[in-house]
Design an enzyme around this catalytic site. Sequence first.
Site, PDB file in Angstrom:
ATOM      1  N   GLU A 198     -12.186  12.585  13.936  1.00  8.15           N
ATOM      2  CA  GLU A 198     -11.591  12.895  12.641  1.00  8.15           C
ATOM      3  C   GLU A 198     -12.414  14.006  11.975  1.00  8.15           C
ATOM      4  O   GLU A 198     -13.514  14.331  12.417  1.00  8.15           O
ATOM      5  CB  GLU A 198     -11.539  11.656  11.734  1.00  8.15           C
ATOM      6  CG  GLU A 198     -10.492  10.643  12.142  1.00  8.15           C
ATOM      7  CD  GLU A 198     -10.193   9.625  11.049  1.00  8.15           C
ATOM      8  OE1 GLU A 198     -10.757   9.759   9.936  1.00  8.15           O
ATOM      9  OE2 GLU A 198      -9.391   8.702  11.304  1.00  8.15           O
ATOM     10  N   ASP A 205      -7.215   3.923   9.533  1.00  8.89           N
ATOM     11  CA  ASP A 205      -8.584   3.819   9.037  1.00  8.89           C
ATOM     12  C   ASP A 205      -8.790   2.540   8.228  1.00  8.89           C
ATOM     13  O   ASP A 205      -9.886   1.983   8.215  1.00  8.89           O
ATOM     14  CB  ASP A 205      -8.935   5.037   8.178  1.00  8.89           C
ATOM     15  CG  ASP A 205      -9.085   6.293   9.019  1.00  8.89           C
ATOM     16  OD1 ASP A 205      -9.479   6.181  10.187  1.00  8.89           O
ATOM     17  OD2 ASP A 205      -8.800   7.390   8.508  1.00  8.89           O
ATOM     18  N   HIS A 227       0.795  -1.223   0.000  1.00  5.72           N
ATOM     19  CA  HIS A 227       0.000   0.000   0.000  1.00  5.72           C
ATOM     20  C   HIS A 227       0.832   1.280   0.000  1.00  5.72           C
ATOM     21  O   HIS A 227       0.306   2.358   0.296  1.00  5.72           O
ATOM     22  CB  HIS A 227      -0.988  -0.003   1.170  1.00  5.72           C
ATOM     23  CG  HIS A 227      -2.258  -0.703   0.834  1.00  5.72           C
ATOM     24  ND1 HIS A 227      -3.368  -0.055   0.354  1.00  5.72           N
ATOM     25  CD2 HIS A 227      -2.570  -2.012   0.843  1.00  5.72           C
ATOM     26  CE1 HIS A 227      -4.315  -0.922   0.113  1.00  5.72           C
ATOM     27  NE2 HIS A 227      -3.864  -2.129   0.401  1.00  5.72           N
TER      28      HIS A 227
END
Length: 542
Positions: A292, A181, A119
Amino acid sequence: MGHQIFLLVCTIAFLASSSLVSAEVVKHSFHSPNSARKILVAENDTKKSVDGILKDLDIKGSIDYGVTAISLGSRDFGGLYSEKPLAVISPAGADDVGQVIRHALQSPTLTVAARGNGHSVNGQAMAHLGLVIDMKSMADNKKIDVNVNYMYVDVGGGTLWGDVLKHCVSEYGLAPKSWTDYLDLTVGGTLSNAGVSGQAFRFGPQTSSVTELEVVTGNGEKIVCSNSQNSELFFSVLGGLGQFGIITRARVLLQPAPDMVRWIRVVYSEFEDFTHDAELLITSQETFNYVEGFVFVNSDDPVTGWPSVPLNSNQSFDPTLLPKKTGPVLYYLELVLHYNNHDDPSTLNMMVEKLLGKLKYLEHFRFETNLTYMDFLLRVDHVEEAARGSGIWATPHPWLNMFISKKDIDAFNRIVLQNILKSGVNGPILTYPLLRSKWDNRSSVVLPQDEIFYLVALLRFTHTHPKESEIKQMVAQNQEVVQTCIKNGFDFKLYFPHYESTVEWKRHFGDQWERFVDRKRQFDPKAILAPGQKIFTRNHIL
């Protein structure tokens, strides 16, 4: 998962069905026929020089030269770079990792990159003509050992955080304190950067919840380190961008996991109110468990506009109720309060009202729902599944992540969010405050100077068949944002940094540059590790 997931899946379908002409993914560089022939000769020569070393490499795992493995090792989630390795190593454990590095040390040119779940977005986990270690394939990842007496879990560096969550919660009712997340990331991967989400204002990043590491250094040594044992290596590796060692095991602190969460979103038209409330929440003793913030476009755009805000299918965003004078973008805080099944619902509701009663959000723009704790933390999984099905998970993702000092966030909003990015980024824009005092300054992470600083994340998505010009435009806009910060003298740092020159890296690290270089000399003096970061170089045959 409710209306949010439904909308994201619809967004994926919208992007996938858009009739754009297919084009080649943006490459890092383009070569003439002559230069291409030289590169091919160089690759063949380098492979011959390394073959002897690899033939003698005695590991319990496997060495793969196959097309599929090489393809895996030469790409990442960003899709903007491609660097072909010589081989991909699937290690059985830390001893294999050490063997690979020690063998690489016998070559004057060979490098080693640890790849988690792929990623990275700018080729950070690639190794041109080097060896890529597939950490996710490591057999040790199957060991998730929970110590309920001392409230910690020992996990392999290639273990996915989602697997840690499921095992700890389902078997023991416990969970790590701080998350990201998206949880299909490896433990070693996030700890090599920081690991940030809405819990970080309380517990710091994931690096702040680690008490012990097993690391294989660039010298090929397997070393156990902690705050009190080999502490220089411990803090070097945390946030060290893979430059000093490969994390093969981590000890992570746990806490009791709640049964449920109340998930809330409240909308703002004024950035001043949005930041005031966010900072109030992260500095209050009595507050939510997760905070957030997001920026969204003041339009009906299905990807970045009003429809992206509600959480349930029975909720809707009514723009006619907005103040008459609103700008091109709006904001919302995303808040979570933990609770257990046996808690009195009226007590929970009273606490929610008490906490929200301090805030200045817009009336009529409050959305909430209840989820299990695990479903909330795994909320992105359904989005990934739909994106993979449609094909856009495999398209380029020119993401940009930054930390910006509180003193500059208003100007950043005015110049960047309300102007450069006023039409959105074809994906989420996150911005929320964090506390510097929750981060250990002995780690290798560099931060803005203010006690309060903001994470800003531009999570761009492309269509199924993106035009090359579309991708280049996204990359150029990211560069414009960074250059705007430099031009205006903003106190900022890139998160998941990516630079091409030593001058830029020195600017990034600032007064921590010499410490970073000293750590490199100590733990990876031949610059074997993580060449894709482009901080230090080991000359290849050209």
